[in-house]
Scaffold this motif. Sequence first.
Motif, PDB file in Angstrom:
ATOM      1  N   PRO A 224       0.820  -1.059  -0.011  1.00  0.00           N
ATOM      2  CA  PRO A 224       0.131  -0.001   0.093  1.00  0.00           C
ATOM      3  C   PRO A 224       0.741   1.248  -0.024  1.00  0.00           C
ATOM      4  O   PRO A 224       2.039   1.240   0.458  1.00  0.00           O
ATOM      5  N   PRO A 225       0.252   2.416  -0.359  1.00  0.00           N
ATOM      6  CA  PRO A 225       0.953   3.591  -0.176  1.00  0.00           C
ATOM      7  C   PRO A 225       0.654   4.254   1.142  1.00  0.00           C
ATOM      8  O   PRO A 225       0.043   3.915   1.845  1.00  0.00           O
ATOM      9  N   ASN A 226       1.847   5.117   1.477  1.00  0.00           N
ATOM     10  CA  ASN A 226       1.583   5.808   2.808  1.00  0.00           C
ATOM     11  C   ASN A 226       0.365   6.738   2.705  1.00  0.00           C
ATOM     12  O   ASN A 226       0.031   7.315   1.692  1.00  0.00           O
ATOM     13  N   PRO A 227      -0.341   6.930   3.964  1.00  0.00           N
ATOM     14  CA  PRO A 227      -0.154   6.342   5.124  1.00  0.00           C
ATOM     15  C   PRO A 227      -0.945   5.119   5.278  1.00  0.00           C
ATOM     16  O   PRO A 227      -2.276   5.115   4.697  1.00  0.00           O
ATOM     17  N   TYR A 228      -0.486   4.210   6.077  1.00  0.00           N
ATOM     18  CA  TYR A 228      -1.293   2.877   6.118  1.00  0.00           C
ATOM     19  C   TYR A 228      -1.095   2.271   7.507  1.00  0.00           C
ATOM     20  O   TYR A 228       0.095   2.620   8.439  1.00  0.00           O
ATOM     21  N   ARG A 229      -1.624   1.410   7.914  1.00  0.00           N
ATOM     22  CA  ARG A 229      -1.550   0.659   9.335  1.00  0.00           C
ATOM     23  C   ARG A 229      -0.492  -0.017   9.164  1.00  0.00           C
ATOM     24  O   ARG A 229      -0.137  -0.937   8.057  1.00  0.00           O
ATOM     25  N   CYS A 230       0.542  -0.005  10.151  1.00  0.00           N
ATOM     26  CA  CYS A 230       1.518  -0.895  10.482  1.00  0.00           C
ATOM     27  C   CYS A 230       2.752  -0.870   9.436  1.00  0.00           C
ATOM     28  O   CYS A 230       2.918  -1.900   8.577  1.00  0.00           O
ATOM     29  N   PRO A 231       3.386   0.314   9.191  1.00  0.00           N
ATOM     30  CA  PRO A 231       4.424   0.316   8.151  1.00  0.00           C
ATOM     31  C   PRO A 231       5.361  -0.803   7.954  1.00  0.00           C
ATOM     32  O   PRO A 231       5.606  -1.008   6.634  1.00  0.00           O
ATOM     33  N   PRO A 232       6.016  -1.512   8.848  1.00  0.00           N
ATOM     34  CA  PRO A 232       6.931  -2.682   8.555  1.00  0.00           C
ATOM     35  C   PRO A 232       5.784  -3.808   8.046  1.00  0.00           C
ATOM     36  O   PRO A 232       6.533  -4.856   7.707  1.00  0.00           O
ATOM     37  N   GLY A 233       4.651  -3.899   8.285  1.00  0.00           N
ATOM     38  CA  GLY A 233       3.822  -5.235   8.385  1.00  0.00           C
ATOM     39  C   GLY A 233       3.834  -5.861   7.004  1.00  0.00           C
ATOM     40  O   GLY A 233       3.990  -7.249   7.087  1.00  0.00           O
ATOM     41  N   PRO A 234       3.914  -5.421   5.926  1.00  0.00           N
ATOM     42  CA  PRO A 234       4.005  -5.751   4.661  1.00  0.00           C
ATOM     43  C   PRO A 234       5.213  -6.642   4.513  1.00  0.00           C
ATOM     44  O   PRO A 234       5.222  -7.691   3.873  1.00  0.00           O
ATOM     45  N   TYR A 235       6.260  -5.967   4.868  1.00  0.00           N
ATOM     46  CA  TYR A 235       7.710  -6.452   4.782  1.00  0.00           C
ATOM     47  C   TYR A 235       7.990  -7.512   5.879  1.00  0.00           C
ATOM     48  O   TYR A 235       8.618  -8.951   5.532  1.00  0.00           O
ATOM     49  N   GLU A 236       7.145  -7.407   7.170  1.00  0.00           N
ATOM     50  CA  GLU A 236       7.374  -8.753   7.722  1.00  0.00           C
ATOM     51  C   GLU A 236       6.547 -10.050   7.203  1.00  0.00           C
ATOM     52  O   GLU A 236       6.927 -11.031   7.311  1.00  0.00           O
ATOM     53  N   ARG A 237       5.352  -9.740   6.570  1.00  0.00           N
ATOM     54  CA  ARG A 237       4.701 -10.704   5.996  1.00  0.00           C
ATOM     55  C   ARG A 237       5.537 -11.553   4.919  1.00  0.00           C
ATOM     56  O   ARG A 237       5.419 -12.638   4.805  1.00  0.00           O
ATOM     57  N   VAL A 238       6.301 -10.711   4.244  1.00  0.00           N
ATOM     58  CA  VAL A 238       7.118 -11.203   3.060  1.00  0.00           C
ATOM     59  C   VAL A 238       7.944 -12.330   3.836  1.00  0.00           C
ATOM     60  O   VAL A 238       8.353 -13.525   3.296  1.00  0.00           O
ATOM     61  N   GLY A 239       8.695 -12.224   5.062  1.00  0.00           N
ATOM     62  CA  GLY A 239       9.681 -12.964   5.579  1.00  0.00           C
ATOM     63  C   GLY A 239       8.838 -14.184   6.000  1.00  0.00           C
ATOM     64  O   GLY A 239       9.315 -15.266   5.768  1.00  0.00           O
ATOM     65  N   MET A 240       7.578 -13.976   6.547  1.00  0.00           N
ATOM     66  CA  MET A 240       6.695 -15.259   7.082  1.00  0.00           C
ATOM     67  C   MET A 240       6.428 -16.083   5.949  1.00  0.00           C
ATOM     68  O   MET A 240       6.591 -17.334   6.123  1.00  0.00           O
ATOM     69  N   VAL A 241       6.088 -15.425   5.027  1.00  0.00           N
ATOM     70  CA  VAL A 241       5.394 -16.326   3.673  1.00  0.00           C
ATOM     71  C   VAL A 241       6.773 -16.996   2.891  1.00  0.00           C
ATOM     72  O   VAL A 241       6.699 -18.072   2.757  1.00  0.00           O
ATOM     73  N   ALA A 242       8.028 -16.351   3.093  1.00  0.00           N
ATOM     74  CA  ALA A 242       9.047 -17.020   2.862  1.00  0.00           C
ATOM     75  C   ALA A 242       9.559 -18.277   3.527  1.00  0.00           C
ATOM     76  O   ALA A 242      10.047 -19.128   2.856  1.00  0.00           O
ATOM     77  N   GLN A 243       9.424 -17.898   4.838  1.00  0.00           N
ATOM     78  CA  GLN A 243       9.842 -19.110   5.749  1.00  0.00           C
ATOM     79  C   GLN A 243       8.853 -20.169   5.316  1.00  0.00           C
ATOM     80  O   GLN A 243       9.542 -21.372   5.297  1.00  0.00           O
ATOM     81  N   TYR A 244       7.712 -20.140   5.045  1.00  0.00           N
ATOM     82  CA  TYR A 244       6.757 -21.096   4.715  1.00  0.00           C
ATOM     83  C   TYR A 244       7.256 -21.951   3.528  1.00  0.00           C
ATOM     84  O   TYR A 244       7.345 -23.141   3.234  1.00  0.00           O
ATOM     85  N   PHE A 245       7.482 -20.982   2.411  1.00  0.00           N
ATOM     86  CA  PHE A 245       7.817 -21.441   1.140  1.00  0.00           C
ATOM     87  C   PHE A 245       9.183 -22.130   1.211  1.00  0.00           C
ATOM     88  O   PHE A 245       9.251 -23.405   0.667  1.00  0.00           O
ATOM     89  N   LYS A 246       9.984 -21.824   1.811  1.00  0.00           N
ATOM     90  CA  LYS A 246      11.400 -22.540   2.118  1.00  0.00           C
ATOM     91  C   LYS A 246      11.361 -23.819   2.573  1.00  0.00           C
ATOM     92  O   LYS A 246      11.955 -24.496   2.072  1.00  0.00           O
ATOM     93  N   LYS A 247      10.445 -24.025   3.235  1.00  0.00           N
ATOM     94  CA  LYS A 247      10.231 -25.619   3.779  1.00  0.00           C
ATOM     95  C   LYS A 247       9.094 -26.341   2.962  1.00  0.00           C
ATOM     96  O   LYS A 247       9.427 -27.427   2.570  1.00  0.00           O
ATOM     97  N   HIS A 248       8.059 -25.663   2.369  1.00  0.00           N
ATOM     98  CA  HIS A 248       7.185 -26.488   1.645  1.00  0.00           C
ATOM     99  C   HIS A 248       6.986 -26.409   0.147  1.00  0.00           C
ATOM    100  O   HIS A 248       6.367 -26.957  -0.459  1.00  0.00           O
TER     101      HIS A 248
END
Length: 422
Positions: free
Chosen positions: A182-206
Amino acid sequence: MSMNRRQFVAAAGSVALLPLVGCSTKPDSQHVVVIGGGFGGSAVAKYLKKYQPSLSVTLIEPKTSYVTCPGSNWHFADLVSMEQITFNYEGLKKRGIQVIHDSVTAIDDKAHQVTLAGGQKLSYSKLVVSPGIDFKWGVIEGVTQANAEKIPHAWQAGSQTLLLKKQIETMKQGGTFVMIAPPNPYRCPPGPYERVGMVAQYFKKHNPKAKIIVLDPKDKFSKQGLFVEAWQDLYGDMVEWTGVNDGGKVSKVDVNSMTVYAEAGVIKADVINAIPPQKAGALAFTAGLTNETGFCPVNPTTFESTLKKDIYVIGDAAIAGAMPKSAHSAVSHAKMTAAAVVNALTGKTAFSTINANTCYSLVSDKYAISIVGVYSVQDGKIGEIKGSGGVSPAKADADFRAMEAVYAKGWYSSITQDVWGA
Ligand SMILES: Cc1cc2nc3c(=O)[nH]c(=O)nc-3n(C[C@H](O)[C@H](O)[C@H](O)COP(=O)(O)OP(=O)(O)OC[C@H]3O[C@@H](n4cnc5c(N)ncnc54)[C@H](O)[C@@H]3O)c2cc1C
């Protein structure tokens, strides 16, 4: 004795954030109504009652249980269950707060009255509004409310989180996950990028050959250097981020062919996580609390609306200067506002306030980074106190990152316990 960053924030949280307020135990005819049982609303209800036990406080929230957005990204990496990030209102009820599960449809600021969808009308002495965010649908062609069932945002936790999780789990081997940030301003500025790491952790395994493409209408983002370093270290070339200067802006999504049209080119995706631009929750608009920004202007010291007297707006819906839209900020606003409301009701004057924010982001289960800030009112606006905050150091060792992951989980436990704990 000098304080490090964490000690300074802890001090700000424990001392400066608990201003002295009038406290009486005599029954009180004054009634404060709070709208929205998320982080901001639930916390303000609790602290109003804590600061002035005799006060009559009513919280109105349609849902009987609340799924926190913090922690919802962790679900994508199987680090938490949905049950672990779901809270109810029993703790607040035990504190003597009346909780009504309904939606507010109208606010009459002249009559000091709110109307609920069920028809009930409630009078208030002071009203606190914390309705969170809503989405600006259709800014990107195809990113509509109806299509959110196919291309979930998962930016309000609950059924959308479950839907995106299912799509991630069933994505074909070697498939492409596209996030439209999303463009600024939005809820939780680091949130999208945290999500990338969490999805990547899932993909790395599965799904180790999967690709994650982030298309971003911004040229930079929160903790960018730390995120990029972590993605490379942990996930190699799985993650590709394209900012606005390299064509990250998206103009259209075709949900039938799962095609994303960005300035950088046309991308065929298997899963699309489209996070739309944001504005204050709908009620803020119907109540006339918003300005041209789509958010709510407030007095930076008390959080009282500058547009409507005796109505306070906190959390993501408020324009809180340099403070990011986060759960930590919302709870910080809530504590300040509870004090300001009690002071106003007991004839005391407003005081200068210190607010704080901390945002931890997991990049894997054993790797987290953080950003903190302490804020004061400066020249009539909320600004960050120079030198008060900062981000995790670059190139820290694995033990440091692992320790921050422990702190992240500790932060989550303590803030949810503070807000909803009995
Ligand atoms: C994926 C993700 C991860 C995040 N991680 C973090 C994090 O790690 N740390 C952090 O600090 N923040 C984080 N956040 C941000 C955080 O979730 C929000 O900033 C926070 O929820 C804001 O609180 P709020 O009270 O303003 O809104 P909300 O928590 O959204 O609460 C609003 C409530 O108002 C209710 N409501 C709306 N309209 C009405 C009405 N008309 N009548 C009655 N009730 C109404 C809604 O039902 C809702 O329960 C994250 C956000 C996302 C999306």
